[in-house]
Design an enzyme around this catalytic site. Structure first.
Site, PDB file in Angstrom:
ATOM      1  N   GLU A   1      -1.613   3.028  21.378  1.00  0.00           N
ATOM      2  CA  GLU A   1      -2.541   1.917  21.582  1.00  0.00           C
ATOM      3  C   GLU A   1      -3.819   2.182  20.814  1.00  0.00           C
ATOM      4  OE1 GLU A   1      -6.029   0.001  23.661  1.00  0.00           O
ATOM      5  OE2 GLU A   1      -5.574   2.121  23.348  1.00  0.00           O
TER       6      GLU A   1
ATOM      7  N   HIS B   1     -13.396   1.171  19.296  1.00  0.00           N
ATOM      8  CA  HIS B   1     -13.366   0.611  20.645  1.00  0.00           C
ATOM      9  C   HIS B   1     -14.636  -0.128  21.050  1.00  0.00           C
ATOM     10  CE1 HIS B   1     -14.006   0.682  25.050  1.00  0.00           C
ATOM     11  NE2 HIS B   1     -12.741   0.340  25.077  1.00  0.00           N
TER      12      HIS B   1
ATOM     13  N   HIS C   1      -3.263   6.531  24.481  1.00  0.00           N
ATOM     14  CA  HIS C   1      -4.456   5.696  24.553  1.00  0.00           C
ATOM     15  C   HIS C   1      -5.438   6.036  23.436  1.00  0.00           C
ATOM     16  CE1 HIS C   1      -8.322   4.492  26.832  1.00  0.00           C
ATOM     17  NE2 HIS C   1      -7.735   3.384  26.415  1.00  0.00           N
TER      18      HIS C   1
ATOM     19  N   GLU D   1      -4.923  -3.683  20.333  1.00  0.00           N
ATOM     20  CA  GLU D   1      -5.780  -4.443  21.233  1.00  0.00           C
ATOM     21  C   GLU D   1      -6.865  -5.142  20.422  1.00  0.00           C
ATOM     22  OE1 GLU D   1      -9.017  -4.042  24.852  1.00  0.00           O
ATOM     23  OE2 GLU D   1      -7.593  -2.401  24.546  1.00  0.00           O
TER      24      GLU D   1
END
Length: 247
Positions: free
Chosen positions: A54, A69, A27, A121
């Site tokens: 990811e 993020h 992650h 993502e």
């Protein structure tokens, strides 16, 4: 007493062997060890032997795709403001916790070098076109395997844009609600997977998702007991801050 212990150990061994091993997905790299979404975090994930990494991406004001993020840089950087408002020169001046810099998507791709799969993502709006351009370049010119890319997002409209311009790339539909509700959009997108919040998973909705033909890459599972519970549910991949705990 020894006999009871032996029987218990045999039972645990049998249960462990019977469970399919899910993919280990780091992650934001391996953010339990290094500052998230940095090259150091990605390298740590590689060192820990993950199957997939990811990361999160935004498109900034000057057009580059950068790996970060949050919508603002305030939490991690020595400055503030929306990340999308930065140009690449000013962004390169920022220092993150631990003395790290914010990398571009290309920086991460160079580091991974097609060794493991990459789940990108799409955090920000209007990211799909540029991300697709970069992926295509790395497939054509840098020898990346197309199957080593998977695109995910909570922004399902952005996933629709990606599917319009790329009919082949693997897509994973992110959701923090009942994952069964993501099945229709996953079908519409011809997605590969649904990526649900692990606390929303049950034997019933796992079965429904698998019967619909989708893999399950669940997030973000860090505690050993939760990891074991996800393995018992037979998920296909576990996204975690601590990849070594899944292995």
């Amino acid at each position: 007493m020894l006999k009871r212990i032996s029987i218990f150990m045999i039972f645990i061994t049998f249960m462990s062997c019977d469970m399919k091993k899910p993919l280990v997905i780091g992650h934001r790299g391996a953010m339990g060890h290094e500052t998230e979404n940095t090259l150091a975090s990605v390298q740590k994930a590689l060192d820990l032997g993950v199957d997939m990494i990811e990361i999160d991406v935004f498109k900034i004001e000057s057009g580059e795709i950068v790996v970060f993020h949050d919508e603002t840089v305030d939490r991690l950087a020595n400055s503030g403001g929306k990340i999308e408002d930065y140009n690449i020169f000013d962004l390169k001046q920022l220092t993150l916790d631990g003395g790290h810099r914010i990398p571009t998507l290309q920086d991460v791709l160079k580091l991974i070098d097609n060794k493991v799969a990459l789940n990108i993502e799409l955090k920000g709006a209007n990211t799909s076109d540029r991300v697709n351009f970069i992926m295509d370049y790395y497939i054509r010119e840098k020898g990346w395997s197309p199957e080593n890319f998977i695109i995910s997002s909570f922004n399902w409209d952005e996933l629709k844009e990606m599917r319009k311009i790329n009919k082949e790339v693997a897509i994973a539909v992110l959701t923090e609600d009942d994952p069964k509700d993501a099945i229709p959009i996953a079908k519409e997108l011809n997605a590969q997977a649904i990526n649900p919040y692990f606390k929303k998973l049950t034997a019933k909705n796992v079965s429904a998702i698998k019967e619909a033909g989708f893999k399950i890459y669940t997030w973000t599972v860090n505690k050993p007991q939760d990891i074991m519970a996800m393995k018992r549910l037979d998920v296909d991949g576990i996204i975690t801050n601590f990849p070594e705990r899944v292995k």
